[in-house]
Scaffold this motif. Sequence first.
Motif, PDB file in Angstrom:
ATOM      1  N   CYS A 279      11.582  -4.244   5.501  1.00 34.01           N
ATOM      2  CA  CYS A 279      11.492  -3.827   6.900  1.00 34.01           C
ATOM      3  C   CYS A 279      10.108  -3.320   7.267  1.00 34.01           C
ATOM      4  O   CYS A 279       9.832  -3.062   8.443  1.00 34.01           O
ATOM      5  N   ALA A 280       9.210  -3.145   6.303  1.00 36.56           N
ATOM      6  CA  ALA A 280       7.924  -2.486   6.553  1.00 36.56           C
ATOM      7  C   ALA A 280       6.800  -3.480   6.801  1.00 36.56           C
ATOM      8  O   ALA A 280       6.636  -4.452   6.065  1.00 36.56           O
ATOM      9  N   GLN A 281       6.011  -3.226   7.835  1.00 28.51           N
ATOM     10  CA  GLN A 281       4.761  -3.935   8.079  1.00 28.51           C
ATOM     11  C   GLN A 281       3.636  -2.988   7.681  1.00 28.51           C
ATOM     12  O   GLN A 281       3.426  -1.958   8.308  1.00 28.51           O
ATOM     13  N   ILE A 282       2.927  -3.363   6.630  1.00 26.37           N
ATOM     14  CA  ILE A 282       1.969  -2.452   6.002  1.00 26.37           C
ATOM     15  C   ILE A 282       0.552  -2.781   6.438  1.00 26.37           C
ATOM     16  O   ILE A 282       0.144  -3.944   6.436  1.00 26.37           O
ATOM     17  N   TYR A 283      -0.217  -1.747   6.777  1.00 28.58           N
ATOM     18  CA  TYR A 283      -1.597  -1.965   7.187  1.00 28.58           C
ATOM     19  C   TYR A 283      -2.473  -2.212   5.964  1.00 28.58           C
ATOM     20  O   TYR A 283      -2.468  -1.439   5.009  1.00 28.58           O
ATOM     21  N   ASN A 284      -3.213  -3.303   5.997  1.00 25.64           N
ATOM     22  CA  ASN A 284      -4.145  -3.649   4.928  1.00 25.64           C
ATOM     23  C   ASN A 284      -5.562  -3.398   5.439  1.00 25.64           C
ATOM     24  O   ASN A 284      -6.055  -4.134   6.283  1.00 25.64           O
ATOM     25  N   PRO A 285      -6.230  -2.350   4.961  1.00 21.16           N
ATOM     26  CA  PRO A 285      -7.563  -2.021   5.464  1.00 21.16           C
ATOM     27  C   PRO A 285      -8.580  -3.122   5.233  1.00 21.16           C
ATOM     28  O   PRO A 285      -9.544  -3.274   5.991  1.00 21.16           O
ATOM     29  N   GLU A 286      -8.379  -3.907   4.162  1.00 20.11           N
ATOM     30  CA  GLU A 286      -9.327  -4.980   3.863  1.00 20.11           C
ATOM     31  C   GLU A 286      -9.305  -6.053   4.943  1.00 20.11           C
ATOM     32  O   GLU A 286     -10.340  -6.561   5.355  1.00 20.11           O
ATOM     33  N   PHE A 287      -8.102  -6.396   5.424  1.00 20.07           N
ATOM     34  CA  PHE A 287      -7.960  -7.434   6.449  1.00 20.07           C
ATOM     35  C   PHE A 287      -7.848  -6.866   7.855  1.00 20.07           C
ATOM     36  O   PHE A 287      -7.845  -7.606   8.829  1.00 20.07           O
ATOM     37  N   LYS A 288      -7.707  -5.538   7.930  1.00 24.24           N
ATOM     38  CA  LYS A 288      -7.554  -4.860   9.218  1.00 24.24           C
ATOM     39  C   LYS A 288      -6.395  -5.467  10.026  1.00 24.24           C
ATOM     40  O   LYS A 288      -6.518  -5.781  11.200  1.00 24.24           O
ATOM     41  N   ASP A 289      -5.290  -5.606   9.353  1.00 25.93           N
ATOM     42  CA  ASP A 289      -4.112  -6.192   9.984  1.00 25.93           C
ATOM     43  C   ASP A 289      -2.863  -5.709   9.252  1.00 25.93           C
ATOM     44  O   ASP A 289      -2.950  -5.182   8.144  1.00 25.93           O
ATOM     45  N   TYR A 290      -1.700  -5.901   9.905  1.00 24.33           N
ATOM     46  CA  TYR A 290      -0.416  -5.529   9.303  1.00 24.33           C
ATOM     47  C   TYR A 290       0.224  -6.744   8.653  1.00 24.33           C
ATOM     48  O   TYR A 290       0.192  -7.841   9.199  1.00 24.33           O
ATOM     49  N   TRP A 291       0.812  -6.499   7.481  1.00 23.37           N
ATOM     50  CA  TRP A 291       1.416  -7.574   6.712  1.00 23.37           C
ATOM     51  C   TRP A 291       2.813  -7.179   6.289  1.00 23.37           C
ATOM     52  O   TRP A 291       3.139  -6.002   6.156  1.00 23.37           O
ATOM     53  N   ILE A 292       3.636  -8.188   6.025  1.00 23.96           N
ATOM     54  CA  ILE A 292       4.998  -7.943   5.575  1.00 23.96           C
ATOM     55  C   ILE A 292       5.171  -8.538   4.184  1.00 23.96           C
ATOM     56  O   ILE A 292       4.692  -9.630   3.903  1.00 23.96           O
ATOM     57  N   SER A 293       5.833  -7.809   3.322  1.00 20.52           N
ATOM     58  CA  SER A 293       6.048  -8.239   1.952  1.00 20.52           C
ATOM     59  C   SER A 293       7.524  -8.509   1.734  1.00 20.52           C
ATOM     60  O   SER A 293       8.381  -7.837   2.299  1.00 20.52           O
ATOM     61  N   VAL A 294       7.846  -9.492   0.891  1.00 18.14           N
ATOM     62  CA  VAL A 294       9.240  -9.781   0.565  1.00 18.14           C
ATOM     63  C   VAL A 294       9.389  -9.853  -0.942  1.00 18.14           C
ATOM     64  O   VAL A 294       8.421  -9.952  -1.682  1.00 18.14           O
ATOM     65  N   GLY A 295      10.609  -9.826  -1.411  1.00 16.55           N
ATOM     66  CA  GLY A 295      10.869  -9.965  -2.831  1.00 16.55           C
ATOM     67  C   GLY A 295      11.303  -8.663  -3.471  1.00 16.55           C
ATOM     68  O   GLY A 295      10.867  -7.573  -3.083  1.00 16.55           O
ATOM     69  N   TRP A 296      12.190  -8.774  -4.447  1.00 18.02           N
ATOM     70  CA  TRP A 296      12.773  -7.622  -5.125  1.00 18.02           C
ATOM     71  C   TRP A 296      11.699  -6.755  -5.788  1.00 18.02           C
ATOM     72  O   TRP A 296      11.675  -5.535  -5.648  1.00 18.02           O
ATOM     73  N   GLY A 297      10.788  -7.386  -6.536  1.00 23.18           N
ATOM     74  CA  GLY A 297       9.749  -6.639  -7.239  1.00 23.18           C
ATOM     75  C   GLY A 297       8.854  -5.857  -6.305  1.00 23.18           C
ATOM     76  O   GLY A 297       8.502  -4.698  -6.573  1.00 23.18           O
ATOM     77  N   ASN A 298       8.473  -6.483  -5.196  1.00 22.90           N
ATOM     78  CA  ASN A 298       7.636  -5.793  -4.216  1.00 22.90           C
ATOM     79  C   ASN A 298       8.377  -4.609  -3.600  1.00 22.90           C
ATOM     80  O   ASN A 298       7.808  -3.552  -3.361  1.00 22.90           O
TER      81      ASN A 298
END
Length: 341
Positions: A279-298
Amino acid sequence: MPKDDHYVIIGNGPAGNCAADTLRKEDPEAKITIISDEKPLYYYKHRVPLYAMGGCEPDDLAVRPYRGYGEKQIRLRLGQRVEKVVPPEKLLYLKHMEKVHYTKLILAVGASARRLPNHAAFAEHLQCLAGFDDAKRVREKLLASSRIVILGGDLISMGFAREARKAGKEVVFILYSSLFWPVSLKDEIQQSVTKRLTSLGVEVVSGAEPVGDVQPVEGGYTVTLPDNSELSADLVFSFFGSVPNIRFLVGSGINTEKGVLVDDLMRTNQEDVYACGDCAQIYNPEFKDYWISVGWGNAEAQGEITAMNLLGREKVIDYQPKEIFEMDGVTIRTSWWKSFS
């Protein structure tokens, strides 16, 4: 003086449970509550297709027994839907307006099946398999079926096709390479996926355009392809990934877009409210954008880091890509997704 912290986690998946375990390890005295609208115990989602096909029972899906929560003094409230979050008052409202107070909150609500807008006219004829409830609802029909059509393509659909073939079902997989979730399939990967599915006895139909129609007929359904040819099926399944379960946050003041917007420490814009997992959109300072991650391990990794940050450790999320999808020799290496489109 007695400790009165109450850490509340909404969501009973890998992110929420890993967060709870980490909180308990690092803070033995705090009160911890997991609230989930699903009734089953924390379960392995990758085993859901096996359960749907009659290959195992509900207890075989559970990651840990109920007593495991009691041993860790983690309160588990299943089948309880959070209707409203009020961050200024640090308050949750459940059904019937029951109030739950928290000192710090983690949103790990996961996601539900994504449906395509251009399937709206026949959506009622499509089955999903995003979780245990979907599987339970369709299990008897699946056991009685002999021919299944799968539309789309995502992580769950591949395992589902495999289990269906093991159960002796005829399977036609209409593979939408451009809409495969969470990332469109490039030619090399599409060929690999097609080859593997074919080796399992699955009939693969590749196409860039969605099917034209799905309509009920006596004893099953007719699927109309873009070229107006037709397929018959006992059941038709839609697999197009998932969308975060964030509608209940409307009006809360918590910033959302496709998911819950968080910084690289997993913090939302509201004090003492965090989010992690699908459910989380995480801010990536390197790309200066929000990203979403999927998968059990993540999800597990994010749950642990979120708990540590809630306790003031300030651990930044790792952006290194992780291998999240491997299906019988077909591997897609990828981790962070920008959109659900």
